[in-house]
Every structure is written in structure tokens, then in C-alpha cells.
Design a protein around this motif. Structure first.
Motif, PDB file in Angstrom:
ATOM      1  N   GLU A  79      -0.025   4.293  -3.591  1.00 57.03           N
ATOM      2  CA  GLU A  79       0.772   4.580  -2.409  1.00 57.03           C
ATOM      3  C   GLU A  79       0.336   3.734  -1.222  1.00 57.03           C
ATOM      4  N   ALA A 124       3.496  10.345   1.231  1.00 61.15           N
ATOM      5  CA  ALA A 124       2.271   9.911   0.558  1.00 61.15           C
ATOM      6  C   ALA A 124       1.042  10.134   1.429  1.00 61.15           C
ATOM      7  N   GLY A 177       8.187   2.437  -0.427  1.00 56.72           N
ATOM      8  CA  GLY A 177       8.085   3.837  -0.008  1.00 56.72           C
ATOM      9  C   GLY A 177       9.357   4.247   0.705  1.00 56.72           C
ATOM     10  N   LYS A 210      10.924   4.190   7.261  1.00 58.99           N
ATOM     11  CA  LYS A 210      11.706   3.376   6.325  1.00 58.99           C
ATOM     12  C   LYS A 210      13.144   3.847   6.085  1.00 58.99           C
ATOM     13  N   ASN A 246       2.370   0.819   0.809  1.00 58.50           N
ATOM     14  CA  ASN A 246       2.567   0.829   2.260  1.00 58.50           C
ATOM     15  C   ASN A 246       2.222  -0.530   2.866  1.00 58.50           C
TER      16      ASN A 246
HETATM   17 MG    MG Z   1       4.391   5.005   1.352  1.00 58.82          MG
END
Ligand code: MG
Ligand code: ADP
Length: 612
Positions: free
Chosen positions: A32, A101, A96, A82, A36
Motif C-alpha cells: 500500500e 490503507a 490507490g 484520488k 502511494n
Molecule cells: Mg493508497
């Protein structure tokens, strides 16, 4: 009664529950975080791991960074930069998007998040302890970009902690994750350290040859020698990447990398398509090797199927399936370059193989008689004195007799039927089964399974009695290994030598085989060793030496045995039957499948309602 009322969970508990889905182990937390960093446009990602990530996971990137006021938000659930609306999910371009996360990781660890946004001059840090946020971000010194430090993972989730494996195993998972992401983000430099030791260091790869260098680092040098680069496009769907030729197949599916819009996926539709594309060129049970990238409009694929995002759903999966099968199949069929298929520049390292005794299936669908004769020399010796028919002489005799000679009842063979439980071989069926007639009726023998058992028992017996007879190779065989294979080989090195496969390190990425068990001298030893290694990678056997030996022995017997689809002569078949009669547990192969089935006269008569 009060206890039965419905209450909304406090965010703390909710986060811990959610963490169960996203953060299964250190590797999933790391995945994760790397995603990112990639989403933040990083071109350099540095990863430090201690004790398999159980003690420490630290990721530093040079991406856009996070502004001071967003630091705390980043650790909140459903906080993401996002997506903003549900319709944004239709056009996901980032890895993501669920915004859960960091909150999940923070809920089950002690986490430090430090960042300097690219438009700012100051860097700030925020800390969380099991999800409890420290009040205000503090000023720290940190270059542009973001660092995340995760310590004491699962310190407050004892159930999860119990499921953690050894640091070594956990690190293996981490390594796998880094490799997967490094293969889909060639333009990003990666550096991975475990307990201060550099494990993987790969600079940004932009040209084709730099990309191939990264492939070499991850898949081992042999892959590119047996792979081709493919690239094709139709109906807005594009597929590119490297596919291994069938000769580079493996006993496990551990070298299959498939990406959809740069996201690593394990998808049933795609797996099926690939298997179908390789179908006529790959043996049953063998697995192809490939690194493939499918790109299509994000609206054509739903990535929001599972929290770990390993599954996807295609809007038109039949079209995708067809596109893949057709493209890969054609590429395999024309192994020569065409307009769409480019062959890779040769990156060659000396590789020495024994003369291949297993046929190469990409060119000839059927093995050459000469090769089989060689492989079966062992049985030729065992076979009775009668001259061994070559395939030509058999063809001749078939033409001369009009009926296959083996179907004639030969009176002088009566003793074969009378005295031997498995009777007399009379024919081979589809080059897989041996049909015999015995006193009870008819027997069908699976020749690969039977031979596997014979080889296995012989090796075990030899091992118990006086160690395995070995043969020194005149020309030692050098095999290139991937870093993972190399590591497993180091772990199992002693086990290999216990079964008389004497190997040594030839370089950082290669081993040399100097001595092999006599029993296996006719096998393709390089392939055999690779298969055993990939089995060991997949199944991570127990560390008990005894088990190691038997498992190496078992896989060696399996891979070293006569494969189905080999044509045998009648004397060779009879020799296998006699061997089976002498062998313990001959009724089943060492995977527990039966090696033969008896059809009694009663059963046979039953088929035809005879005597009823
Ligand atoms: Mg993420
Ligand atoms: P998601 O990635 O689904 O948006 P995360 O919980 O993983 O959710 O991250 C939350 C937010 O934190 C991201 O949307 C992003 O804005 C920010 N963020 C996390 N890691 C980084 C990073 N390395 N660089 C820049 N921003 C980051």
C-alpha cells in the motif's frame, strides 16, 4: 437488553476491523505504501525492512509530498486525494483510491508520517500510535517527498500477530511485492534493504535494454534467453511484454506476472486465456513464464472488486479473452520476428546444458524416436534379449502384417501372462497408457506414474543402502538462477547433495552442477533442478532434513521419469511391468495417484452383457 442495541462502532474499532482486510501481513502494508509513492509520482523509492517488516518498514520517496494540513487527514479512513465522486471510480488511473490503507495500517501499528510538499520549504511529521493521532504535526527536517515508518506491526492485534511467520518468510513476501511493483514501474528506481543488507537495487530503466536488465535482476538471466518481446493492439486494447518460449516452462506458476493498467492482478479470465494460448505447445502440468501488460480504457475494467485490488472485472471479458488467446498464440506460433513481434536483443551469458533428452515441444509436437531411445536406454537393457525394434522396423512389420503385430497372440509369450501379475504388454494407448493382458483379464498402466514410482523407490532404496550411485559430469552444467531461486538453492543445498546432486556456486546468479545421480543421468538435469527449486519456493517445505531429502527425491523422480507421450516398444513396456512387480508401493505413484487399473474378465464381460 441494553447490550443488544445497535451502536455505531467508534472509528478506532472500525479501523482495526478494516485493517484485517487490507493489512494481512507486513508485505501488504508495504504494498500500500509503495503504491502511494507511485501515485505521488515518485521516481525513486527506498525501502528499509527489519526482521521481515515485523520490527520496521520504512519507505521513502521523492514524490509530490503532503502539505502540513493534510498529514492528519491522510491517516483518516475514507480520506483520499484520488477520487471525489463515485463516477471517478470509472476512470481510475491511480493504484490507490479507497482511502483506507494508511488508516488501516495506523490502526495496528506505530506509524510516523513525514513529508515535505514539493511547493513548500518546510517538512512536517505526524505520529500515530495504534490509531491514536498525535495532536499537531511537528516541524522536522526532511527532503522533498514522503517517508513512512511503521514499527511494531500488529502490536495491538494479537490474533494477527500470531499468524505472522518467521521474519525470513515475511521478508520473502515483501521481496515478491517489491519485484511485482518494480516490473510494472520500470521508470522508477527501487532500492530494498533487509536488516541493513541491500537485497535489490535497480536504477530507473527507460530504454529497452535497461528494462531487460531489470528483468534479468528479477527473473534471472535465463529468462530473456528464452523469451520474446511482444506488442499488439486491437479495439483500443493493448498487450505488450515478454513471453517465455515453451522450453522455459516451469513446474509452478511462480513466474507469471500479469498487469492490467499497471496493476498486478490474478485474474481467472486472463489465466485461462494464457493457458489456452500455450495449450498445444506446453505439457500438461507445466506452467508458462511471462511478464505481460494489458492496457485498456479504465472504464472497461472495474478494479474495485476486492480491498487488496488483486482481482478485476472486465466489462467485456469475452473480448479480452479472445484478444489474449489469439495474440499470444500467434506470437508463439511464429517464433520468428514479424511486424508486430519483435525479438529481444540477445543478452547472452554462457549457459551449458547437457544434450537435451527431453524434446523441445515448440518445434516438434512429438519427440523424436532417437531421443526416446536414449532416454529409455535403461529399459532397453532390462528388456528381453529379442532385438529392440526401431520405429522403422515396427512400421515395416505393421505394413507387412496388415494387423499390428503386437495384437497377435504369440504362444511363446504365454509364460509372460501365466507368471507375471501384470502380464504381457500388448499395446500402447495414445502414448500414455500401456495395455496388458494378464490372467485376470486386462490391465491399463499409466506409464509416467508407474515409472515415477519405480525411480522413487529405487532412489530411496539406494539411498538407504549405500547412498545414491553418482556420475561425475564430464561437462559441468551451469544454470542461471533468479535471486529467489538462488536463495532457495542456498537453503536446500545440503539436501541436494544428500541426493547426490552435487552443486556449487558459480557466480552471484548461477550455480554449477558437477555430479548427478546415476539414475537421472538421462534427464535434463538443468530443467530438473529448476523445477525442484520452483517446487520448493511454492511449497516452502518443513526444515526437517529427512523431509527435505524425500521431497527432493520425490520431485526428482517425478521430473526425471518417462513422460507421457513417449512411444515405447513392446520389450520396453514389458520391462516397465517387470520393474513394477519388483517395486514396493507400485500400485500408486508418489503423489498417490494409481499407476494401474485391473479390468477383470467379469468387468470386461459386463461391458458386453456377456454370460448374463
Ligand atoms: Mg493508497
Ligand atoms: P488512497 O491511496 O486510497 O488514496 P491511502 O490511505 O493509501 O488512500 O492514502 C491516503 C492519502 O494520503 C492519499 O490519497 C494521498 O493523498 C496521501 N498519501 C499517502 N501516501 C503518500 C505519499 N507517499 N506521497 C504523497 N501523498 C501520499
Amino acid at each position: 437488553m441494553e447490550n443488544n442495541r445497535i451502536k455505531i462502532l467508534d472509528s478506532h474499532v472500525a479501523n482495526q476491523i478494516a485493517a484485517g482486510e487490507v493489512v494481512e501481513r507486513p508485505a501488504s502494508a508495504l504494498k500500500e505504501c509503495i503504491e502511494n509513492s507511485l501515485d505521488a509520482g515518485a521516481t525513486k523509492i527506498t525501502i528499509d525492512i527489519k526482521q521481515g517488516g515485523i520490527e520496521l518498514i520504512r519507505i521513502r520517496d521523492n514524490g509530490t509530498g503532503i502539505v502540513k494540513d493534510d498529514l492528519a487527514l491522510a491517516l483518516n479512513r475514507h480520506a483520499t486525494s484520488k477520487v471525489q465522486s463515485f463516477s471517478d471510480l470509472e476512470q481510475i488511473n491511480s493504484l490507490g483510491f479507497r482511502g483506507e490503507a494508511l488508516a488501516s495500517i495506523a490502526a495496528v501499528s506505530r506509524l510516523n508520517l513525514s513529508s515535505q510538499h514539493r511547493d513548500n520549504e518546510d517538512a512536517y511529521q505526524i505520529k500515530a500510535d495504534g490509531g491514536d493521532l498525535q495532536a499537531e504535526p511537528i516541524l522536522v527536517s526532511h527532503p522533498k517527498g514522503t517517508s513512512i515508518e511503521i514499527t511494531n506491526l500488529f502490536f495491538n492485534a494479537p490474533a494477527r500477530r500470531k499468524f505472522l511467520r518467521t521474519p525470513k518468510t515475511e521478508f520473502n513476501h515483501i521481496d515478491t511485492i517489491v519485484q511485482r511493483l518494480a516490473l510494472s514501474h520500470f521508470e522508477v528506481a527501487f532500492r530494498l534493504k533487509h536488516n541493513e543488507k541491500v537485497i535489490f537495487d535497480s536504477k530507473a530503466a527507460n530504454t529497452q535494454s535497461e528494462k531487460e536488465e531489470r528483468l534479468n535482476q528479477i527473473l534471472g538471466r535465463d529468462f530473456l534467453n528464452h523469451a520474446m518481446f511482444i506488442e499488439f493492439e486491437a479495439a483500443g486494447i493493448k498487450l505488450h511484454g515478454w513471453i517465455g518460449t515453451p522450453t522455459f516452462s516451469r513446474s509452478q506458476s511462480d513466474m507469471q506476472y500479469f498487469y492490467v493498467n499497471r496493476r498486478f492482478v490474478k485474474d481467472r479470465v486472463l489465466t485461462h486465456a494464457l493457458r489456452q494460448a500455450y495449450q498445444d505447445v506446453l505439457f500438461n502440468g507445466r506452467h508458462a513464464v511471462f511478464v505481460l501488460f494489458l492496457s485498456l480504457n479504465p472504464s472497461e475494467v472495474d478494479v474495485n472488486v476486492h480491498p487488496t485490488k488483486h482481482e478485476v472485472r472486465f466489462r467485456n471479458s469475452r473480448l479480452i479473452h479472445h484478444f489474449m488467446v489469439k495474440g499470444v498464440h500467434e506470437a508463439l506460433a511464429h517464433e520468428k520476428p514479424t511486424q508486430t513481434i519483435q525479438t529481444k536483443p540477445q543478452i547472452t551469458e554462457p549457459v551449458t546444458y547437457l544434450p537435451a533428452t527431453t524434446p523441445s515441444f515448440n518445434q516438434t509436437p512429438r519427440p523424436k524416436p532417437a531421443q526416446i531411445q536414449e532416454q529409455l536406454a535403461h529399459y532397453a537393457v532390462l528388456a528381453e534379449a529379442e532385438p529392440k525394434p526401431t520405429s522403422e522396423s515396427r512400421t515395416e512389420s505393421i505394413m507387412a502384417h496388415d494387423t499390428p503385430p503386437c495384437l497377435h497372440k504369440q504362444p511363446e509369450k504365454q509364460w509372460l501372462i501365466e507368471e507375471n501379475p501384470l502380464g504381457e504388454a500388448i499395446a500402447q494407448l495414445h502414448e500414455i497408457y500401456i495395455i496388458t493382458q494378464n490372467k485376470q483379464g486386462m490391465v491399463l498402466v499409466d506409464m509416467h506414474a508407474a515409472h515415477e514410482r519405480i525411480v522413487y523407490e529405487k532412489m530411496k532404496k539406494q539411498l538407504a543402502e549405500n547412498g545414491i550411485a553418482t556420475q561425475l559430469l564430464l561437462m559441468p552444467i551451469t544454470i542461471n538462477l533468479s535471486p529467489k531461486e538462488m536463495q532457495v538453492w542456498q537453503d536446500y543445498r545440503e539436501a541436494f547433495s544428500k541426493v547426490a546432486l552435487i552443486t556449487g556456486e558459480a557466480g552471484p546468479h548461477s550455480i554449477v552442477i558437477r555430479e548427478v545421480p546415476l539414475l537421472l543421468k538421462k534427464s535434463d538435469i538443468a530443467q530438473l533442478v529448476k523445477d525442484v527449486l520452483s517446487d520448493l519456493i511454492a511449497h516452502q517445505q518443513s526444515t526437517r532434513l529427512e523431509e527435505k531429502i524425500n521431497s527432493v527425491l520425490g520431485t526428482m523422480a517425478c521430473h526425471g521419469s518417462v513422460r507421457a507421450h513417449h512411444r515405447l516398444s513392446i520389450p520396453e513396456m514389458n520391462a516397465i511391468l517387470r520393474d513394477m512387480e519388483q517395486t514396493e508401493h507400485a500400485g500408486q505413484c508418489n503423489h498417490g495417484r494409481p499407476t494401474y487399473v485391473q479390468f477383470s474378465f467379469k468387468t470386461l464381460d459386463g461391458f458386453f452383457l456377456r454370460g448374463q
